[in-house]
Design an enzyme around this catalytic site. Sequence first.
Site, mmCIF file in Angstrom:
data_model
loop_
_atom_site.group_PDB
_atom_site.id
_atom_site.type_symbol
_atom_site.label_atom_id
_atom_site.label_comp_id
_atom_site.label_asym_id
_atom_site.label_seq_id
_atom_site.Cartn_x
_atom_site.Cartn_y
_atom_site.Cartn_z
ATOM 1 N N ASP A 175 18.066 37.561 -63.887
ATOM 2 C CA ASP A 175 17.192 36.554 -63.263
ATOM 3 C C ASP A 175 16.951 35.336 -64.149
ATOM 4 O O ASP A 175 15.890 34.721 -64.105
ATOM 5 C CB ASP A 175 15.838 37.186 -62.859
ATOM 6 C CG ASP A 175 16.024 38.338 -61.913
ATOM 7 O OD1 ASP A 175 16.946 38.284 -61.087
ATOM 8 O OD2 ASP A 175 15.252 39.313 -62.010
ATOM 9 N N LYS A 208 21.092 32.236 -63.103
ATOM 10 C CA LYS A 208 22.566 32.116 -63.088
ATOM 11 C C LYS A 208 23.042 31.464 -61.787
ATOM 12 O O LYS A 208 23.955 30.645 -61.806
ATOM 13 C CB LYS A 208 23.208 33.507 -63.230
ATOM 14 C CG LYS A 208 22.860 34.215 -64.528
ATOM 15 C CD LYS A 208 23.419 35.627 -64.563
ATOM 16 C CE LYS A 208 22.771 36.559 -63.574
ATOM 17 N NZ LYS A 208 21.345 36.871 -63.833
ATOM 18 N N GLY A 237 20.373 39.302 -57.301
ATOM 19 C CA GLY A 237 19.749 38.393 -56.337
ATOM 20 C C GLY A 237 19.699 37.020 -56.942
ATOM 21 O O GLY A 237 19.103 36.831 -57.992
ATOM 22 N N HIS A 238 20.389 36.072 -56.331
ATOM 23 C CA HIS A 238 20.447 34.717 -56.878
ATOM 24 C C HIS A 238 19.868 33.740 -55.859
ATOM 25 O O HIS A 238 20.268 33.768 -54.691
ATOM 26 C CB HIS A 238 21.894 34.304 -57.158
ATOM 27 C CG HIS A 238 22.656 35.310 -57.976
ATOM 28 N ND1 HIS A 238 22.191 35.791 -59.176
ATOM 29 C CD2 HIS A 238 23.836 35.921 -57.769
ATOM 30 C CE1 HIS A 238 23.072 36.652 -59.657
ATOM 31 N NE2 HIS A 238 24.075 36.753 -58.821
ATOM 32 N N GLN A 286 23.311 40.310 -63.359
ATOM 33 C CA GLN A 286 22.435 40.942 -64.357
ATOM 34 C C GLN A 286 22.452 40.143 -65.673
ATOM 35 O O GLN A 286 22.650 38.944 -65.645
ATOM 36 C CB GLN A 286 22.822 42.410 -64.587
ATOM 37 C CG GLN A 286 22.482 43.336 -63.420
ATOM 38 C CD GLN A 286 23.495 43.344 -62.304
ATOM 39 O OE1 GLN A 286 24.678 43.499 -62.518
ATOM 40 N NE2 GLN A 286 23.060 43.175 -61.072
HETATM 41 P P1 GDP Z 1 19.683 34.820 -61.160
HETATM 42 O O1 GDP Z 1 19.623 36.211 -60.657
HETATM 43 O O2 GDP Z 1 20.000 34.732 -62.607
HETATM 44 O O3 GDP Z 1 20.559 33.933 -60.320
HETATM 45 O O4 GDP Z 1 18.204 34.224 -61.028
HETATM 46 P P2 GDP Z 1 17.221 34.392 -59.761
HETATM 47 O O5 GDP Z 1 17.695 33.482 -58.683
HETATM 48 O O6 GDP Z 1 16.983 35.811 -59.428
HETATM 49 O O7 GDP Z 1 15.863 33.872 -60.393
HETATM 50 C C1 GDP Z 1 15.700 32.577 -60.864
HETATM 51 C C2 GDP Z 1 14.590 31.889 -60.034
HETATM 52 O O8 GDP Z 1 14.153 30.714 -60.702
HETATM 53 C C3 GDP Z 1 15.053 31.416 -58.673
HETATM 54 O O9 GDP Z 1 13.971 31.520 -57.773
HETATM 55 C C4 GDP Z 1 15.422 29.961 -58.896
HETATM 56 O O10 GDP Z 1 15.280 29.161 -57.729
HETATM 57 C C5 GDP Z 1 14.394 29.558 -59.921
HETATM 58 N N1 GDP Z 1 14.826 28.554 -60.905
HETATM 59 C C6 GDP Z 1 16.050 28.386 -61.470
HETATM 60 N N2 GDP Z 1 16.001 27.404 -62.407
HETATM 61 C C7 GDP Z 1 14.716 26.950 -62.416
HETATM 62 C C8 GDP Z 1 14.030 25.970 -63.195
HETATM 63 O O11 GDP Z 1 14.573 25.327 -64.072
HETATM 64 N N3 GDP Z 1 12.700 25.813 -62.941
HETATM 65 C C9 GDP Z 1 12.034 26.518 -62.001
HETATM 66 N N4 GDP Z 1 10.730 26.299 -61.839
HETATM 67 N N5 GDP Z 1 12.657 27.467 -61.254
HETATM 68 C C10 GDP Z 1 13.975 27.678 -61.466
HETATM 69 P P1 IMO Z 2 20.498 39.433 -61.229
HETATM 70 O O1 IMO Z 2 21.978 39.296 -61.013
HETATM 71 C C1 IMO Z 2 17.161 41.713 -62.871
HETATM 72 C C2 IMO Z 2 17.685 46.047 -63.206
HETATM 73 C C3 IMO Z 2 16.780 46.886 -62.345
HETATM 74 C C4 IMO Z 2 16.615 48.108 -63.252
HETATM 75 C C5 IMO Z 2 18.010 48.231 -63.877
HETATM 76 C C6 IMO Z 2 18.907 49.257 -63.188
HETATM 77 O O2 IMO Z 2 19.681 38.923 -60.092
HETATM 78 O O3 IMO Z 2 20.108 38.883 -62.543
HETATM 79 P P2 IMO Z 2 20.221 49.209 -60.887
HETATM 80 O O4 IMO Z 2 19.726 49.094 -59.473
HETATM 81 O O5 IMO Z 2 21.180 48.139 -61.278
HETATM 82 O O6 IMO Z 2 20.732 50.583 -61.209
HETATM 83 O O7 IMO Z 2 18.909 49.028 -61.802
HETATM 84 O O8 IMO Z 2 18.610 46.956 -63.790
HETATM 85 N N1 IMO Z 2 18.471 45.023 -62.479
HETATM 86 C C7 IMO Z 2 18.179 43.712 -62.483
HETATM 87 N N2 IMO Z 2 17.148 43.043 -63.030
HETATM 88 N N3 IMO Z 2 18.142 41.031 -62.243
HETATM 89 C C8 IMO Z 2 19.197 41.681 -61.715
HETATM 90 O O9 IMO Z 2 20.266 41.039 -61.190
HETATM 91 C C9 IMO Z 2 19.235 43.090 -61.790
HETATM 92 N N4 IMO Z 2 20.097 44.043 -61.359
HETATM 93 C C10 IMO Z 2 19.631 45.209 -61.818
HETATM 94 O O10 IMO Z 2 15.549 46.249 -62.097
HETATM 95 O O11 IMO Z 2 15.713 47.798 -64.294
HETATM 96 MG MG MG Z 3 18.259 37.512 -59.792
#
Ligand code: GDP
Ligand code: IMO
Ligand code: MG
Length: 448
Positions: free
Chosen positions: A13, A16, A40-41, A223
């Site tokens: 999270d 990416k 989840g992105h 991840q």
């Molecule tokens: P990922 O799994 O690495 O793709 O990240 P996620 O999408 O799960 O979580 C990142 C969250 O932060 C998302 O809700 C993005 O929309 C948000 N986000 C990304 N970059 C920024 C930033 O620079 N500032 C803020 N406030 N939110 C951001």
């Molecule tokens: P993105 O791509 C954050 C964490 C779960 C748990 C551990 C194992 O959005 O960054 P699993 O279901 O994979 O066996 O769970 O890994 N986890 C993540 N945490 N972002 C993710 O993906 C994750 N995918 C798995 O919360 O701690």
């Molecule tokens: Mg994510």
Amino acid sequence: MGNGIILGMQWGDEGKGKIVDLLCPAFDGVVRYQGGHNAGHTVRFGEKHFSLHLIPSGILHPEMRCVLGNGMVISPPALFTELDRLGAAGIEIGGRLLVSNRAHAILPWHVELDQARETARGAQAIGTTSRGIGPAYESKAARFGARLGDLASEDLAERLQAEHRRVAAELASLEAPAPTPIAELQELCAQWARRLAPLLWDTEVLLSEWLEEGASLLFEGAQGALLDLDHGTYPFVTSSSSTAGGACTGSGVPPTAIDGSVGVLKAYTTRVGAGPFPTELEDSAGEYLRDRGNEFGTTTGRPRRCGWLDTVVARHARRLNGNGTIALTKLDVLDQFDELHVCTAYEIDGERTLELPSDARALANARPVYRTVPGWKQETVGALELAGLPRAAREYVSLIEEEVGARVEVISTGPRREETIVRSGGALEELLGERFAQVIEQRVVAQR
Ligand code: GDP
Ligand code: IMO
Ligand code: MG
């Protein structure tokens, strides 16, 4: 113009999805190579907002080809739901999504096992996403798994018999309901296979052909390094290789084809699920980060645990991934702090160390050693140039570069594509080559 990998440097999270979306104009294809719909992105541009789990963020760019590689574990219904949602949002997929016939299927009993095992672990639960990821990789390693290309095969039921017995025995021992009966499963797999058929390919052959034709590819990690099965905070990890090496095994592309990697680092730290987290803040500062950063899981909606930036973790990730450059995200979330703390070392049993211990218990006992720096107390949202950032924010960026040992060349100051600073003259520009200018341009176009 080269081939690059985008990787999370923390516990996932990091943002990416946003960085992949930003860099897409410099590439011809995006490849996912590990994990499944545990990822989840979130991607935003203008007033648009997309949540993706399996399909790379590249699908939002009309010309981009997207590959789901052999190293993934794929739930067909989750894939179909995502395709339907994208279709409803007006995204034309056409023949742009190519899925490896070698990727493994997540079957219903993988989900049943994931949930039953977590319940049985009680206080020792990993806090998985309950998507069946670990059990699906386990079936693969045990040579009992079903590949997507196998789902239509006539002897599927016969091949899954042994696995069915094994799963039924385990579920019974955990006092969980019996697994989906084999006949029902076979019918389900046949339905999935019909919809999957036009998407399945020998993707390693396609990727090799594209590379020969001179295409440049972006490998999208899911991840983060600390969730890597080997190099993360075992056992509180996911079940795949979320560090750079995974890009090769999970796509069939050789290491010699990879020209560089970008590490995505959040300006503070978050973690979902259980496991050690030395800089965690369980006070009002942690709550503030969660609210201001909207730190709730894209996949499960769970509140993310929040804490200060940890450069021991980031150095560990940089070394494993060979990250030549860093994309720093969510700097804006720190805008209102009087002062900021950055962990640069740990003290474990009275000894100071710069390295991440291999043992989760030692890490749980690690006391962070902080460098405290002034905050900037000014809005940074939407800055387009480094010079436009307050001095204290620039110093925070320099501190990260010094501690982690790589140049910060993307600074994200908001969730939208256009809210990003991109710096020239470094490893990122070298990787993107002449298409670097297109990345800069699209960010400005999005802002108009
Ligand atoms: P990922 O799994 O690495 O793709 O990240 P996620 O999408 O799960 O979580 C990142 C969250 O932060 C998302 O809700 C993005 O929309 C948000 N986000 C990304 N970059 C920024 C930033 O620079 N500032 C803020 N406030 N939110 C951001
Ligand atoms: P993105 O791509 C954050 C964490 C779960 C748990 C551990 C194992 O959005 O960054 P699993 O279901 O994979 O066996 O769970 O890994 N986890 C993540 N945490 N972002 C993710 O993906 C994750 N995918 C798995 O919360 O701690
Ligand atoms: Mg994510």
